[in-house]
Design an enzyme around this catalytic site. Structure first.
Site, mmCIF file in Angstrom:
data_model
loop_
_atom_site.group_PDB
_atom_site.id
_atom_site.type_symbol
_atom_site.label_atom_id
_atom_site.label_comp_id
_atom_site.label_asym_id
_atom_site.label_seq_id
_atom_site.Cartn_x
_atom_site.Cartn_y
_atom_site.Cartn_z
ATOM 1 N N HIS A 111 0.838 -1.209 0.000
ATOM 2 C CA HIS A 111 0.000 0.000 0.000
ATOM 3 C C HIS A 111 0.869 1.254 0.000
ATOM 4 O O HIS A 111 2.073 1.189 0.248
ATOM 5 C CB HIS A 111 -0.896 0.029 1.255
ATOM 6 C CG HIS A 111 -0.132 0.211 2.529
ATOM 7 N ND1 HIS A 111 0.661 -0.771 3.072
ATOM 8 C CD2 HIS A 111 -0.024 1.274 3.367
ATOM 9 C CE1 HIS A 111 1.211 -0.338 4.187
ATOM 10 N NE2 HIS A 111 0.820 0.907 4.388
ATOM 11 N N ASP A 113 0.609 5.142 1.928
ATOM 12 C CA ASP A 113 -0.131 5.676 3.074
ATOM 13 C C ASP A 113 -1.152 6.739 2.675
ATOM 14 O O ASP A 113 -0.871 7.591 1.835
ATOM 15 C CB ASP A 113 0.853 6.257 4.100
ATOM 16 C CG ASP A 113 1.688 5.144 4.718
ATOM 17 O OD1 ASP A 113 1.158 4.026 4.881
ATOM 18 O OD2 ASP A 113 2.877 5.386 4.993
ATOM 19 N N HIS A 265 4.769 0.080 0.143
ATOM 20 C CA HIS A 265 5.502 -0.691 1.132
ATOM 21 C C HIS A 265 4.626 -1.780 1.725
ATOM 22 O O HIS A 265 3.391 -1.738 1.598
ATOM 23 C CB HIS A 265 6.099 0.216 2.218
ATOM 24 C CG HIS A 265 5.087 1.043 2.934
ATOM 25 N ND1 HIS A 265 4.478 2.129 2.373
ATOM 26 C CD2 HIS A 265 4.550 0.917 4.183
ATOM 27 C CE1 HIS A 265 3.622 2.652 3.230
ATOM 28 N NE2 HIS A 265 3.639 1.935 4.339
ATOM 29 N N ARG A 280 5.688 6.757 13.705
ATOM 30 C CA ARG A 280 5.553 7.216 12.311
ATOM 31 C C ARG A 280 4.935 8.596 12.226
ATOM 32 O O ARG A 280 3.868 8.824 12.812
ATOM 33 C CB ARG A 280 4.693 6.241 11.501
ATOM 34 C CG ARG A 280 4.767 6.519 9.998
ATOM 35 C CD ARG A 280 3.790 5.671 9.210
ATOM 36 N NE ARG A 280 2.561 6.395 8.943
ATOM 37 C CZ ARG A 280 1.481 5.857 8.394
ATOM 38 N NH1 ARG A 280 1.480 4.581 8.059
ATOM 39 N NH2 ARG A 280 0.405 6.587 8.167
HETATM 40 C C1 SIN Z 1 3.246 1.157 7.811
HETATM 41 O O1 SIN Z 1 2.627 0.670 6.866
HETATM 42 O O2 SIN Z 1 3.277 2.353 8.029
HETATM 43 C C2 SIN Z 1 4.011 0.241 8.749
HETATM 44 C C3 SIN Z 1 5.235 -0.294 8.104
HETATM 45 C C4 SIN Z 1 6.039 -1.137 9.039
HETATM 46 O O3 SIN Z 1 5.690 -1.273 10.211
HETATM 47 O O4 SIN Z 1 7.048 -1.673 8.610
#
Ligand code: SIN
Length: 292
Positions: A111, A113, A265, A280
């Site tokens: 996905h 973000d 990612h 994050r």
């Molecule tokens: C996310 O999708 O923001 C999390 C990615 C992760 O925890 O590696």
């Protein structure tokens, strides 16, 4: 107020087509404009960068992130850090009463973000405060390389399409799958109705084209469901071919900054008894557009 300083650092490409590491930089100190301009260029050139060995307080993490734009607050507010709603907790930790402090299984699917918002995220900065001894890597897919390696007729086809993205559909799928998340309330469900974005987007800063569809995509505008689902499966297989993917093995105190406009990612699993705790921030971007 600390004085902004010039810092010398090295940028080294790690992936085949994208992803670089930046060493020798201390982001706890404010960067002066020339150093910041170099960081910004590295981010645009490589799509994803990892700043090694950072020691950041929430304030410093937020201050560095804000240099790229205003920050987006994650819609599931109970998982944002207390007093710092700009920080989403991706964490296996629990409150004393057993409630999860963060989203333990965040992003276990391809996905980008906030794709479900009208103005999705420019980038996300994920900071590793505790990592498991095994597993828990994050995979990244270079959506520009993926677009560039499409057959010509597929480039033309995708460029005319608009994908539909929806947060609630993904949340409820993940909630049922692992049982690690609470169901969304009605109010949370209504906060983010489905949105449409072009399936190929032009990067507003580099002008390069990238495929834009992933884990929040629930359909294609004007296309029957089974056809859209077959097309979206085809796209995911295409963009996750080995030449487009880099798998990041986290080191403690890595800060990874990915460009959601041209990279997807996917977080990976790790043993259940191990701790993983990440902070994050998410920088707001523009409404995606396609320029022929
Ligand atoms: C996310 O999708 O923001 C999390 C990615 C992760 O925890 O590696």
């Amino acid at each position: 107020m600390m004085q902004a300083v010039t810092q010398n650092f090295e940028v080294r490409r790690l992936g085949e087509t994208f992803f670089a590491e930046i060493v020798g930089l201390d982001l706890s100190e404010p960067l002066d404009e020339p150093s910041f301009a170099r960081v910004k260029k590295a981010h645009l050139d490589h799509g994803v960068v990892v700043f090694r060995d950072q020691r950041l307080t929430p304030e410093q993490h937020i201050a560095f992130s804000q240099r790229f734009g205003s920050l987006q607050i994650h819609p599931m507010g109970q998982f944002n850090l207390e007093k710092y709603p700009e920080i989403l907790l991706v964490s296996t930790d629990k409150h004393p009463d057993g409630r999860p402090v963060g989203i333990a299984d965040a992003g276990r699917y391809w996905h980008t973000d906030m794709a479900y918002m009208k103005e999705p995220a420019l980038g996300s900065l994920l900071y590793a405060r505790a990592i498991p001894a095994e597993g828990g890597d994050t995979m990244f897919a270079d959506m520009t390389a993926a677009y560039e390696s499409l057959p010509v007729e597929m480039k033309e086809r995708l460029s005319k399409l608009r994908a539909i993205h929806h947060f609630g559909s993904r949340w409820s799928r993940e909630q049922k799958k692992a049982g690690l998340r609470p169901p969304q309330t009605k109010e949370e469900q209504e906060r983010n109705p489905p949105v449409e974005h072009p399936m190929v987007r032009t990067h507003p800063e580099t002008g390069r084209k990238a495929i834009y569809a992933g884990g929040f995509t629930v359909g294609v505008a004007g296309m029957p469901e089974d056809e859209a689902s077959a097309l979206l499966d085809w796209v995911e297989t295409h963009v996750t071919q080995p030449h487009c993917v880099y798998r990041h093995k986290w080191r403690l105190h890595d800060l990874v900054f990915w460009d959601n406009r041209c990279a997807m990612h996917h977080a990976t699993e790790f043993p259940e008894h191990m701790r993983r705790h990440m902070h994050r921030t998410t920088v707001k971007g523009d409404a995606p557009f396609f320029a022929a």
